[in-house]
Design an enzyme around this catalytic site. Structure first.
Site: not given
Ligand code: AR6
Length: 177
Positions: A17, A31, A39-41, A125-126, A128
């Protein structure tokens, strides 16, 4: 040793994490509003506390491919570099270029700020939908090229939330599992 240090030691892969890491800055896959999400955000905003959202409100958003800096507040990391990845639309809409620019934008901020160590999630990669293996190859190529030319940041940690992601980074780096 080369002036920029040995590259393999400067790129690390960690499973876990990103909000738990004590580094100079963590990168947020945000975003364009910079006002939080899933997600991570979502995890970063929850861990940092409401002061982060308050600072983000004053930033006024961020276009895809660019990055913005805030403080880390309750996070162990000192700062957050927010970047906005491309929404995957099949790959012909400039997504790879935008993703590459995300990495360059984050690294440029780290260099300007003198951050020695930054941690970066698998941007786009999540939610998006950017294909994981292709994204890992872009991430590794951009970071390796930047580190070869710059002494700062000294270390970039690719933080993988799951083993599939870790495997993708290992493959992109040509490292065995
Ligand atoms: N630590 C590390 N990696 C993580 C964590 C964490 N705590 N949580 C998720 N991931 P995403 P995006 C990974 O969806 O695709 C949001 O709503 C996850 O498994 O977080 O860029 C924003 O506000 C994946 O591999 O980001 C935007 O609207 C990676 O982080 C949108 O999502 C990215 O997944 C951005 O989408």
């Amino acid at each position: 040793m080369a002036r920029t240090g040995a590259l393999p030691n400067r790129i690390r892969i960690e499973l876990g994490d990103i909000t738990r890491l004590t580094v100079d800055a963590i990168v947020n896959a945000a975003n364009a509003s910079l006002l939080g999400g899933g997600g991570v955000d979502g995890a970063i905003h929850r861990a940092a506390g409401p002061e982060l959202l308050a600072e983000c409100r004053g930033v006024g958003g961020c276009p895809p491919g660019e990055a913005r800096l805030t403080r880390g507040y309750r996070l162990p990391a000192g700062h957050v570099i927010h970047t906005v990845g491309p929404i995957w639309r099949g790959g012909d809409a400039g997504e790879p270029d935008i993703l590459a620019r995300c990495y360059r934008s984050c690294l440029a901020i780290a260099r300007e700020q003198g951050f020695q160590t930054i941690a970066v999630p698998a941007i786009a990669t999540g939610v998006y939908g950017f294909p994981r293996d292709r994204a890992a190859r872009i991430a590794v190529a951009e970071v390796a090229a930047y580190l070869a030319q710059n002494e700062i940041p000294a270390i970039v940690i690719f933080v993988c939330f799951d083993e599939a992601n870790r495997d993708a980074y290992n493959a992109a780096l040509g490292r065995g599992n």
